[in-house]
Write an enzyme that holds these catalytic residues in place. Structure first.
Site, PDB file in Angstrom:
ATOM      1  CE  LYS A 104      -2.821   0.779   3.687  1.00  0.00           C
ATOM      2  NZ  LYS A 104      -2.521   2.124   4.188  1.00  0.00           N
ATOM      3  NE  ARG A 129      -5.539   8.143  11.018  1.00  0.00           N
ATOM      4  CZ  ARG A 129      -4.879   7.370  10.159  1.00  0.00           C
ATOM      5  NH1 ARG A 129      -5.491   6.900   9.093  1.00  0.00           N
ATOM      6  NH2 ARG A 129      -3.614   7.082  10.374  1.00  0.00           N
ATOM      7  CG  ASP A 185       0.677   0.023   9.412  1.00  0.00           C
ATOM      8  OD1 ASP A 185       0.305   0.858  10.258  1.00  0.00           O
ATOM      9  OD2 ASP A 185       1.057   0.336   8.277  1.00  0.00           O
ATOM     10  NE  ARG A 237      -5.244  -0.057  12.856  1.00  0.00           N
ATOM     11  CZ  ARG A 237      -4.566   0.103  11.738  1.00  0.00           C
ATOM     12  NH1 ARG A 237      -3.245   0.182  11.769  1.00  0.00           N
ATOM     13  NH2 ARG A 237      -5.197   0.180  10.574  1.00  0.00           N
TER      14      ARG A 237
HETATM   15  C1  S3P Z   1       2.564   4.821   6.145  1.00  0.00           C
HETATM   16  C2  S3P Z   1       3.193   5.152   7.305  1.00  0.00           C
HETATM   17  C3  S3P Z   1       2.738   4.701   8.628  1.00  0.00           C
HETATM   18  C4  S3P Z   1       1.758   3.529   8.513  1.00  0.00           C
HETATM   19  C5  S3P Z   1       0.724   3.766   7.462  1.00  0.00           C
HETATM   20  C6  S3P Z   1       1.378   3.957   6.104  1.00  0.00           C
HETATM   21  C7  S3P Z   1       3.107   5.347   4.879  1.00  0.00           C
HETATM   22  O1  S3P Z   1       2.077   5.744   9.288  1.00  0.00           O
HETATM   23  O2  S3P Z   1       1.151   3.290   9.754  1.00  0.00           O
HETATM   24  O3  S3P Z   1      -0.167   2.667   7.386  1.00  0.00           O
HETATM   25  O4  S3P Z   1       2.770   4.820   3.802  1.00  0.00           O
HETATM   26  O5  S3P Z   1       3.904   6.291   4.928  1.00  0.00           O
HETATM   27  P1  S3P Z   1       2.877   6.900  10.095  1.00  0.00           P
HETATM   28  O6  S3P Z   1       3.709   7.616   9.124  1.00  0.00           O
HETATM   29  O7  S3P Z   1       1.806   7.770  10.656  1.00  0.00           O
HETATM   30  O8  S3P Z   1       3.683   6.217  11.132  1.00  0.00           O
END
Ligand code: S3P
EC number: 2.5.1.19
Length: 450
Positions: free
Chosen positions: A38, A140, A335, A366
């Site tokens: 993702k 958020r 995650d 969570r």
């Molecule tokens: C992500 C960074 C993470 C992760 C999120 C995806 C990204 O979040 O938890 O699912 O793609 O940069 P944070 O940057 O808030 O830690």
């Protein structure tokens, strides 16, 4: 014909995923293809849209989150082919050339879309943008990116002084900064680096612990001038940059693979091959944690694909023991904590997870949601302000549980149900499609009655 173990029903646009434990039990067997990463999918679409020329993306995640990114950048002039194909083509419009969108940009459920995009929008002079998301995203925190962007001269307004979406952005030429982020967040780091692309001079982000580095790898590949200092955990981008369209091959998402790794580890008699998984070291905390717990997982065919390390993972059932998860490993498995909580519920001893207060502001809280839902199934989970304490070994019973519209909660509870007696129904299971559209069909394929 034995009764199906896994069934999905739909009522009023909500999915209910039911897992009925056969009286003799079940085991998981087979090969699993993991959907695209993702994080890498978002970045490939964004950099492709900002680059000159064509970007070709193989293996893009077809989940709802990357679709939100694609929709936003299409609304600003990027041409993106059908996402539902093996090869997605993005005709970029060149850095600085985004069109002012006619309407509100909607990031849906995706924090990555909104936070990364803010850096791009804020640094595009003479355009006005409005951005929003679904009810989860609108609650958020956005100040973590809005404040450093404002330090660079950005003009951003929103609810609660710019802390919450919807947000309005008046694009500006920004000034470079050295931002010392108080949190290890790839979204914060990437947002500032993306703003730095259009900003004359050197923009640096220093973080307290290393977060995922997909932006750094991909920005370099697209031609940005970027330096990384691992000693000080700092990244510097020099602007203005020019990006050239590239071929991106998206590996399978280790965050999605984690559900099968834990399922294979906890369900007796199981053996799974999880293929083509990204094993970037900034993401493999879940493998380290499962190793500490005594899981039987091996990495096979390790290789580098388009600048990212990839492997096939082989998992077999084994008895797990509790462990402690805290400190610098947290950003490397942030995650995966919901599914690690499930592993801990079936491990001998008490697992303690700390330093993970970030979980409170993910797609759901969570910490609270996993504790409540697992306890409802008979687990022994205590909430900590910044984590969870889970005493493993209690027998789990099937129950009615709820995803709270959080994709990772929906899938974690489905895996817990594989080791629970009786019938478990997961309400609002449609959330899984955010990151894993084929989750249920894969589960059906690998789940066999004994
Ligand atoms: C992500 C960074 C993470 C992760 C999120 C995806 C990204 O979040 O938890 O699912 O793609 O940069 P944070 O940057 O808030 O830690």
């Amino acid at each position: 014909m034995p009764a199906p173990i896994v069934t999905l029903t739909t009522a009023e646009n909500q999915h209910q995923l039911t897992i009925a434990q056969p009286s003799a039990g079940l085991a998981l067997q087979g090969r699993v293809q993991i959907p695209g990463d993702k994080s890498i999918s978002h970045r490939a679409l964004m950099l492709g849209a900002l680059a000159e020329g064509e970007t070709q993306i193989q293996g893009l995640l077809l989940g709802e989150d990357p679709c939100s990114t694609a929709n936003c950048f299409q609304a600003m002039g990027a041409e993106i082919s059908e996402l539902n194909t093996e090869l997605v083509r993005v005709r970029g419009i060149g850095l600085g050339n985004l069109r002012e969108p006619m309407d509100v940009l909607n990031a849906g459920n995706s924090g990555t879309t909104l936070r990364l995009m803010l850096g791009i929008l804020a640094s595009h002079p003479d355009r006005f943008f409005t951005v929003t998301g679904d009810s989860s995203l609108r609650s958020r925190p956005m100040s973590r990116v809005v404040k450093p962007l404002q330090q660079m001269g950005a003009q951003i307004w929103g609810r609660q002084g710019g802390a919450l979406a919807p947000l309005a952005v008046q694009g500006q030429a920004l000034k470079p900064t050295h931002y010392h982020s108080p949190i290890a967040s790839a979204q914060v780091k990437s947002c500032i680096l993306l703003a730095g692309l259009m900003t004359e001079g050197q923009t640096t982000v220093t973080e307290p612990a290393l977060s995922r580095d997909h932006s750094e790898r991909m920005l370099r590949a697209f031609g940005a001038e970027l330096t990384v200092d691992p000693e000080t955990k700092s990244v510097t981008v020099t602007g203005p940059a020019r990006l050239q369209g590239q071929t991106v091959i998206v590996p399978g998402d280790i965050s999605s693979a984690a559900f099968w790794l834990v399922a294979g580890a906890i369900v007796s008699g199981s053996e799974l091959w999880v293929e083509n998984v990204g094993v970037n070291p900034t993401r493999t905390g879940v493998l380290d944690a499962l190793e500490m717990m005594g899981a039987d997982i091996t990495l096979e065919n390790q290789r580098i694909v388009a600048g990212e390390p990839v492997a096939d993972l082989h998992v077999r059932h084994s008895s797990l023991k509790a462990c402690e998860i805290k400190g610098d490993i947290i950003p490397r498995l942030i995650d995966e904590i919901p599914i690690l909580a499930v592993a801990a519920a079936f491990a001998q001893g008490t697992t303690v997870i700390r330093d993970a207060e970030e979980l409170r502001v993910k797609e759901s809280d969570r910490i609270a949601v996993m504790a409540a839902q697992l306890n409802h199934m008979g687990a022994q989970v205590t909430e900590l302000p910044d984590g969870l304490e889970i005493t493993g070994g209690a027998a789990l019973q099937g129950a009615e549980v709820d995803s709270h519209t959080d994709h990772r909660i929906a899938m974690s509870l489905a895996i817990a149900a594989l080791n629970a007696t009786g019938i478990t129904t997961i309400h609002r299971a449609e959330a899984a499609a955010i990151s894993y559209p084929n989750f249920t069909s894969t589960l059906q394929q690998i789940c066999h009655p004994l």
